[in-house]
Design a protein around this motif. Structure first.
Motif, PDB file in Angstrom:
ATOM      1  N   ASP A  45       1.364  -0.736   0.144  1.00 43.58           N
ATOM      2  CA  ASP A  45       0.384   0.136  -0.202  1.00 43.58           C
ATOM      3  C   ASP A  45       0.703   0.937   0.140  1.00 43.58           C
ATOM      4  O   ASP A  45       0.762   1.979  -0.725  1.00 43.58           O
ATOM      5  CB  ASP A  45      -0.947   0.366   1.523  1.00 43.58           C
ATOM      6  N   GLU A  60       7.365  -0.508  10.793  1.00 42.93           N
ATOM      7  CA  GLU A  60       7.078  -1.831  11.346  1.00 42.93           C
ATOM      8  C   GLU A  60       7.494  -1.944  12.360  1.00 42.93           C
ATOM      9  O   GLU A  60       9.047  -1.747  12.796  1.00 42.93           O
ATOM     10  CB  GLU A  60       7.326  -2.438   9.608  1.00 42.93           C
ATOM     11  N   ALA A  96       4.659   1.437  16.342  1.00 36.40           N
ATOM     12  CA  ALA A  96       3.986   2.426  15.654  1.00 36.40           C
ATOM     13  C   ALA A  96       3.094   3.405  17.314  1.00 36.40           C
ATOM     14  O   ALA A  96       3.389   4.557  17.270  1.00 36.40           O
ATOM     15  CB  ALA A  96       3.211   2.227  15.465  1.00 36.40           C
ATOM     16  N   ASP A 115      -3.427  -1.082   8.495  1.00 38.00           N
ATOM     17  CA  ASP A 115      -3.919  -1.786   8.144  1.00 38.00           C
ATOM     18  C   ASP A 115      -3.103  -2.599   9.470  1.00 38.00           C
ATOM     19  O   ASP A 115      -2.557  -3.304   9.027  1.00 38.00           O
ATOM     20  CB  ASP A 115      -3.109  -2.101   6.663  1.00 38.00           C
TER      21      ASP A 115
HETATM   22  C1  LIG Z   1      -1.474  -6.374   7.430  1.00 37.59           C
HETATM   23  S1  LIG Z   1      -0.370  -5.985   7.420  1.00 37.59           S
HETATM   24  C2  LIG Z   1       0.010  -4.497   6.695  1.00 37.59           C
HETATM   25  C3  LIG Z   1       0.470  -4.851   5.079  1.00 37.59           C
HETATM   26  C4  LIG Z   1       0.872  -3.939   4.108  1.00 37.59           C
HETATM   27  N1  LIG Z   1      -0.576  -2.771   4.503  1.00 37.59           N
HETATM   28  C5  LIG Z   1       0.868  -4.048   2.831  1.00 37.59           C
HETATM   29  O1  LIG Z   1       0.329  -3.352   1.991  1.00 37.59           O
HETATM   30  O2  LIG Z   1       1.718  -5.021   2.909  1.00 37.59           O
HETATM   31  C6  LIG Z   1      -0.013  -5.174   9.382  1.00 37.59           C
HETATM   32  C7  LIG Z   1       1.252  -5.118   9.413  1.00 37.59           C
HETATM   33  O3  LIG Z   1       1.329  -4.122  10.615  1.00 37.59           O
HETATM   34  C8  LIG Z   1       2.868  -4.462  11.436  1.00 37.59           C
HETATM   35  N2  LIG Z   1       1.936  -4.064  12.867  1.00 37.59           N
HETATM   36  C9  LIG Z   1       1.229  -3.720  13.413  1.00 37.59           C
HETATM   37  N3  LIG Z   1       1.167  -3.133  15.315  1.00 37.59           N
HETATM   38  C10 LIG Z   1       2.363  -2.656  14.691  1.00 37.59           C
HETATM   39  C11 LIG Z   1       2.722  -1.721  15.229  1.00 37.59           C
HETATM   40  N4  LIG Z   1       1.471  -1.218  16.319  1.00 37.59           N
HETATM   41  N5  LIG Z   1       3.678  -0.645  15.061  1.00 37.59           N
HETATM   42  C12 LIG Z   1       4.410  -1.291  13.741  1.00 37.59           C
HETATM   43  N6  LIG Z   1       4.261  -1.871  12.576  1.00 37.59           N
HETATM   44  C13 LIG Z   1       2.916  -3.084  13.289  1.00 37.59           C
HETATM   45  C14 LIG Z   1       2.418  -5.732  12.097  1.00 37.59           C
HETATM   46  O4  LIG Z   1       3.914  -6.335  13.084  1.00 37.59           O
HETATM   47  C15 LIG Z   1       2.373  -6.315  10.200  1.00 37.59           C
HETATM   48  O5  LIG Z   1       3.355  -6.663   9.692  1.00 37.59           O
END
Ligand SMILES: C[S@@+](CC[C@H](N)C(=O)[O-])C[C@H]1O[C@@H](n2cnc3c(N)ncnc32)[C@H](O)[C@@H]1O
Length: 198
Positions: A45, A60, A96, A115
């Protein structure tokens, strides 16, 4: 498994501009919006948004996924078709929840994009193979609520949340509007429609 932006770069700009994620973020013809993608994953994205001219800061928290992303960004820098877009992408390996408030204030980011990994069962057939592998590696993101609150507090214009098409919105606030993608939905929360001071 690796992150790779090359297949996306083969899409023409007009078709990328039509992508629901671009419309949800509010990207119109080459605008220099600053977007924080606080759940970067494999960066697809983020790459679409950067291809359309946005400056995208990717956060990430998984070291494995961040390494896959860093590898993809490094390869893309060497590819003339991808280099202009990846020059607008900056990766941070961090949680994050901690980094977003600092970064959003520092960058005056117009948009925060979320996401999270869906916890919902039963969507497997619609989920692409790379997302299935990520889900196996990381499990669902069950702690999205505080990140959503930080996003609403940090974004100058809007927060966009990607959800499964039939899932309810995140708890706490109703979206201003939603945009349907193929199997997903983008919930848009307008923080300040004019982008001016709040
Ligand atoms: C569904 S994937 C996102 C896919 C991405 N939108 C794409 O187009 O490839 C969700 C990601 O968010 C990361 N994530 C979740 N919570 C997070 C946080 N609080 N801080 C950083 N990364 C986070 C997860 O480790 C995972 O790799």
């Amino acid at each position: 498994m690796r992150a790779d932006f090359a297949p996306l770069a083969r899409q023409r700009a007009a078709s990328l501009r039509g992508e629901a994620v671009a419309r949800a973020v509010g990207l119109k013809g080459g605008q220099a919006l600053t977007v924080i993608d606080a759940t970067a994953g494999l960066g697809k994205d983020a790459f679409v948004l950067a291809s359309l001219g946005a400056r995208v800061h990717l956060i990430e928290r998984s070291p494995v996924v961040a390494a896959l992303l860093a590898d993809a960004l490094g390869r893309a820098e060497q590819d003339p078709a991808l280099a202009p877009a990846v020059a607008r992408m900056t990766l941070y390996e961090s949680d994050a929840q901690r980094l977003l408030p600092v970064l959003a204030a520092e960058l005056a980011a117009e948009v925060v994009y979320l996401d999270p990994m869906y916890p919902e069962a039963g969507t497997k057939g619609q989920v692409k193979k790379d997302m299935q592998l990520l889900r196996m590696l990381l499990g669902p993101d069950t702690d999205i609520t505080p990140l959503f609150e930080a996003a609403l507090a940090g974004a100058r214009r809007r927060v966009v949340v990607k959800r499964p098409r039939r899932a309810p919105p995140l708890p706490g606030r109703l979206p201003s509007h939603s945009i349907d993608g193929r199997s997903t939905r983008f919930d848009v929360y307008l923080v300040s429609p004019t982008g001016g001071p709040r």
